[in-house]
Scaffold this motif. Structure first.
Motif, mmCIF file in Angstrom:
data_model
loop_
_atom_site.group_PDB
_atom_site.id
_atom_site.type_symbol
_atom_site.label_atom_id
_atom_site.label_comp_id
_atom_site.label_asym_id
_atom_site.label_seq_id
_atom_site.Cartn_x
_atom_site.Cartn_y
_atom_site.Cartn_z
ATOM 1 N N VAL A 203 25.445 125.628 88.834
ATOM 2 C CA VAL A 203 25.233 124.207 88.543
ATOM 3 C C VAL A 203 23.873 123.994 87.892
ATOM 4 O O VAL A 203 22.876 124.562 88.319
ATOM 5 C CB VAL A 203 25.321 123.376 89.848
ATOM 6 C CG1 VAL A 203 24.917 121.940 89.611
ATOM 7 C CG2 VAL A 203 26.706 123.460 90.425
ATOM 8 N N TRP A 204 23.862 123.193 86.846
ATOM 9 C CA TRP A 204 22.601 122.766 86.240
ATOM 10 C C TRP A 204 22.260 121.414 86.832
ATOM 11 O O TRP A 204 22.967 120.437 86.602
ATOM 12 C CB TRP A 204 22.739 122.641 84.730
ATOM 13 C CG TRP A 204 22.891 123.941 84.016
ATOM 14 C CD1 TRP A 204 23.104 125.180 84.567
ATOM 15 C CD2 TRP A 204 22.837 124.133 82.612
ATOM 16 N NE1 TRP A 204 23.193 126.127 83.596
ATOM 17 C CE2 TRP A 204 23.033 125.511 82.375
ATOM 18 C CE3 TRP A 204 22.652 123.293 81.531
ATOM 19 C CZ2 TRP A 204 23.035 126.048 81.102
ATOM 20 C CZ3 TRP A 204 22.663 123.832 80.263
ATOM 21 C CH2 TRP A 204 22.841 125.189 80.059
ATOM 22 N N TYR A 205 21.194 121.364 87.585
ATOM 23 C CA TYR A 205 20.840 120.120 88.265
ATOM 24 C C TYR A 205 19.444 119.644 87.870
ATOM 25 O O TYR A 205 18.756 118.988 88.638
ATOM 26 C CB TYR A 205 20.956 120.277 89.781
ATOM 27 C CG TYR A 205 20.285 121.507 90.351
ATOM 28 C CD1 TYR A 205 18.956 121.474 90.749
ATOM 29 C CD2 TYR A 205 20.984 122.694 90.516
ATOM 30 C CE1 TYR A 205 18.338 122.580 91.271
ATOM 31 C CE2 TYR A 205 20.380 123.813 91.044
ATOM 32 C CZ TYR A 205 19.064 123.746 91.426
ATOM 33 O OH TYR A 205 18.453 124.853 91.947
ATOM 34 N N THR B 112 14.611 120.333 94.872
ATOM 35 C CA THR B 112 13.929 121.192 95.844
ATOM 36 C C THR B 112 14.906 121.686 96.901
ATOM 37 O O THR B 112 14.907 122.873 97.263
ATOM 38 C CB THR B 112 12.769 120.431 96.499
ATOM 39 O OG1 THR B 112 11.844 120.054 95.485
ATOM 40 C CG2 THR B 112 12.069 121.261 97.553
ATOM 41 N N ARG B 113 15.748 120.798 97.394
ATOM 42 C CA ARG B 113 16.713 121.176 98.427
ATOM 43 C C ARG B 113 17.762 122.142 97.872
ATOM 44 O O ARG B 113 18.150 123.100 98.549
ATOM 45 C CB ARG B 113 17.358 119.923 99.011
ATOM 46 C CG ARG B 113 16.357 119.100 99.826
ATOM 47 C CD ARG B 113 16.832 117.716 100.117
ATOM 48 N NE ARG B 113 17.833 117.686 101.176
ATOM 49 C CZ ARG B 113 18.316 116.551 101.672
ATOM 50 N NH1 ARG B 113 17.893 115.381 101.228
ATOM 51 N NH2 ARG B 113 19.224 116.591 102.630
ATOM 52 N N LEU B 114 18.214 121.914 96.651
ATOM 53 C CA LEU B 114 19.179 122.820 96.036
ATOM 54 C C LEU B 114 18.550 124.176 95.741
ATOM 55 O O LEU B 114 19.185 125.215 95.959
ATOM 56 C CB LEU B 114 19.749 122.209 94.759
ATOM 57 C CG LEU B 114 20.704 121.044 94.972
ATOM 58 C CD1 LEU B 114 20.965 120.331 93.658
ATOM 59 C CD2 LEU B 114 21.999 121.508 95.606
ATOM 60 N N ASP B 115 17.311 124.184 95.282
ATOM 61 C CA ASP B 115 16.603 125.455 95.055
ATOM 62 C C ASP B 115 16.558 126.282 96.338
ATOM 63 O O ASP B 115 16.748 127.498 96.311
ATOM 64 C CB ASP B 115 15.186 125.212 94.553
ATOM 65 C CG ASP B 115 15.125 124.767 93.102
ATOM 66 O OD1 ASP B 115 16.115 124.959 92.365
ATOM 67 O OD2 ASP B 115 14.073 124.219 92.712
ATOM 68 N N ALA B 116 16.307 125.618 97.453
ATOM 69 C CA ALA B 116 16.237 126.319 98.738
ATOM 70 C C ALA B 116 17.594 126.902 99.121
ATOM 71 O O ALA B 116 17.669 127.998 99.683
ATOM 72 C CB ALA B 116 15.738 125.367 99.821
ATOM 73 N N LEU B 117 18.665 126.192 98.812
ATOM 74 C CA LEU B 117 20.012 126.686 99.125
ATOM 75 C C LEU B 117 20.421 127.847 98.236
ATOM 76 O O LEU B 117 21.009 128.820 98.697
ATOM 77 C CB LEU B 117 21.050 125.570 98.931
ATOM 78 C CG LEU B 117 21.097 124.473 99.965
ATOM 79 C CD1 LEU B 117 22.039 123.378 99.493
ATOM 80 C CD2 LEU B 117 21.562 125.037 101.295
ATOM 81 N N ILE B 118 20.134 127.737 96.967
ATOM 82 C CA ILE B 118 20.627 128.699 95.993
ATOM 83 C C ILE B 118 19.763 129.944 95.932
ATOM 84 O O ILE B 118 20.273 131.060 95.796
ATOM 85 C CB ILE B 118 20.719 128.033 94.600
ATOM 86 C CG1 ILE B 118 21.742 126.903 94.652
ATOM 87 C CG2 ILE B 118 21.076 129.047 93.533
ATOM 88 C CD1 ILE B 118 21.700 125.981 93.465
ATOM 89 N N GLY B 119 18.463 129.786 96.044
ATOM 90 C CA GLY B 119 17.569 130.933 96.002
ATOM 91 C C GLY B 119 17.707 131.686 94.694
ATOM 92 O O GLY B 119 17.673 131.114 93.623
ATOM 93 N N GLU B 120 17.948 132.973 94.783
ATOM 94 C CA GLU B 120 18.055 133.838 93.619
ATOM 95 C C GLU B 120 19.502 133.954 93.108
ATOM 96 O O GLU B 120 19.789 134.805 92.281
ATOM 97 C CB GLU B 120 17.526 135.229 93.970
ATOM 98 C CG GLU B 120 16.068 135.243 94.400
ATOM 99 C CD GLU B 120 15.139 134.821 93.278
ATOM 100 O OE1 GLU B 120 15.361 135.237 92.128
ATOM 101 O OE2 GLU B 120 14.198 134.067 93.559
#
Length: 62
Positions: free
Chosen positions: A40-42, A51-59
């Motif tokens: 997903v491009w968010y 920030t919350r999506l970055d934490a979920l997705i990680g690498e």
């Protein structure tokens, strides 16, 4: 290909609508959903949601 279509279309639309709490809950218990988030491009989402999506997705970006 199907995953790309889901990630780049319907899931991006859902994220922009703002149900981040539900997305986080599902991603914590559903590995396949979490993997789908990686496509997903968010970038247009608010900073706190990104920030919350970055934490979920990680690498796991693809």
């Amino acid at each position: 290909m199907l995953l790309s279509l889901l990630a780049a279309g319907p899931l991006e639309d859902v994220i922009s609508a703002g149900p981040i709490d539900r997305i986080e809950r599902e991603a914590r218990v559903n590995e396949r959903f979490r993997d789908l988030l990686g496509g997903v491009w968010y970038y247009r989402a608010p900073d706190d949601v990104r920030t919350r999506l970055d934490a979920l997705i990680g690498e796991s970006r693809w």
